[in-house]
Design an enzyme around this catalytic site. Sequence first.
Site, PDB file in Angstrom:
ATOM      1  N   PRO A 112      -5.633   0.445  -2.090  1.00 47.46           N
ATOM      2  CA  PRO A 112      -4.258   0.177  -1.647  1.00 47.46           C
ATOM      3  C   PRO A 112      -3.779  -1.260  -1.849  1.00 47.46           C
ATOM      4  O   PRO A 112      -2.613  -1.566  -1.603  1.00 47.46           O
ATOM      5  CB  PRO A 112      -4.301   0.510  -0.147  1.00 47.46           C
ATOM      6  CG  PRO A 112      -5.731   0.345   0.239  1.00 47.46           C
ATOM      7  CD  PRO A 112      -6.536   0.703  -0.967  1.00 47.46           C
ATOM      8  N   LYS A 171       0.216   0.577  -4.976  1.00 48.12           N
ATOM      9  CA  LYS A 171       0.645   1.356  -6.141  1.00 48.12           C
ATOM     10  C   LYS A 171       0.569   2.876  -5.971  1.00 48.12           C
ATOM     11  O   LYS A 171       1.159   3.620  -6.761  1.00 48.12           O
ATOM     12  CB  LYS A 171      -0.208   0.972  -7.366  1.00 48.12           C
ATOM     13  CG  LYS A 171       0.083  -0.400  -7.917  1.00 48.12           C
ATOM     14  CD  LYS A 171       1.318  -0.390  -8.798  1.00 48.12           C
ATOM     15  CE  LYS A 171       1.965  -1.739  -8.940  1.00 48.12           C
ATOM     16  NZ  LYS A 171       3.071  -1.997  -8.036  1.00 48.12           N
TER      17      LYS A 171
END
Length: 386
Positions: free
Chosen positions: A289, A293
């Site tokens: 994370p 994206k």
Amino acid sequence: MRTNVVIIGAGPAGLMLGRLLELAGVDAVILERKNPDYVLGRIRAGVLEQGTIDLMDRAEASTRLHAEGLIHHGIDFSFDGDRQRIDFSALIGRHVMVYGQTEVTRDLMNARKAPTIYEAEDVEPHDFDGKSPYVTYKQGGTTHRIDCDYIAGCDGFRGVSRQSVPQSALTLYERTYPFGWLGILVDKPPVAGELVYAHHERGFALCSQRSPTRSRYYVQVPVDENVEAWSDTRFWDELRLRLSPETAENLQTGPSIEKSIAPLRSFVAEPLRFGRLFLAGDAAHIVPPTGAKGLNLAMSDVATLADALIEATIEKSNAGVNAYSAKVLQRIWKAERFSWWMTSLLHTFPETGAFGRRIQRSEFDYLCGSQAAQQSLAENYTGLPS
Ligand code: APR
Ligand code: PHB
């Protein structure tokens, strides 16, 4: 029952695909294993690229997002307490929007006119190698069958779609990390106007937010850590240690309203088309994370897939479906590279030792001193063109 497209999974990818098809007049049924409350109960990242905002506009689901989403013109980096702001707007004239994935999901659920079949058990795609695929599922003890032209596997990392493909037809690329993120949600104003990504020798930390009154914080923990071992007080103490002193001083703490640990993983399956079955979103790839994206990548997959399926159904042209896998994989690998890079820069890696830490420091110093490096970060973070 017959439809054009069966979509497996009603996360953001499946719901967006369903909505784009619906608006184009292509019939689609969504099959989801869980109930809507369960789907909305999953707390996930909340940074939207412009491409995702544009797609929400196209889906006619963006009224609330434009009213409540927070425009962020940059992010803050902190490395052992030294700070550097990356000013997206000044560097490349772009920005991102902070708006929770849960809210994106809710808006897409509300926009959808056609029904979604929730609590569908034992969903199984069949005969997608031939001309007449179909999907079976169970509900209330009865087995149902839906015949279709195409199947879209939007059922996440652990879904049935990818697992239904013969393993010999798939190449999997995977990297797991020896740590996870312990996250906490709190009804207190965010510590700073923008997101703060912090590296510290005790580990990574992130200060994020959901609204002017709700904040989301993370600290890196070993992958096998037990969430029960983390009282709120322990979490706040650890977070403070990893931030710059000025940031730590502004931290407003309170009781957590959610606390969980998520492992970090990089994963790509190739290819993403098997006859009339297509994979999209987390079913096809996972990013750690750190680069924010995951949701954006899922959205750009389904934008391309929707166009391909619309072209195939309405114009009877296979150009889009033939090109789908290669086209989206180009973008996926760029996002994988960026997410891996952000992860490598900011986390503590037990195995790399003192040399690895000096390389990280040098990478941070380079970033601080180079407009080119900052521009590269800014264009990747705000979203590369599709
Ligand atoms: N049958 C039907 N539905 C299924 C099945 C199954 N066998 N397996 C999984 N599902 C459903 C899940 O319950 C979930 O609602 O598929 C959905 C997949 O949704 P997500 O996991 O949210 O994946 P996706 O829509 O691709 O969204 C990607 O989620 O993990 C984040 O970072 C990621 O933000 C990104 C986004
Ligand atoms: C979040 O708000 O949950 C969040 C924000 C940015 C990230 C990851 C998670 O990179």
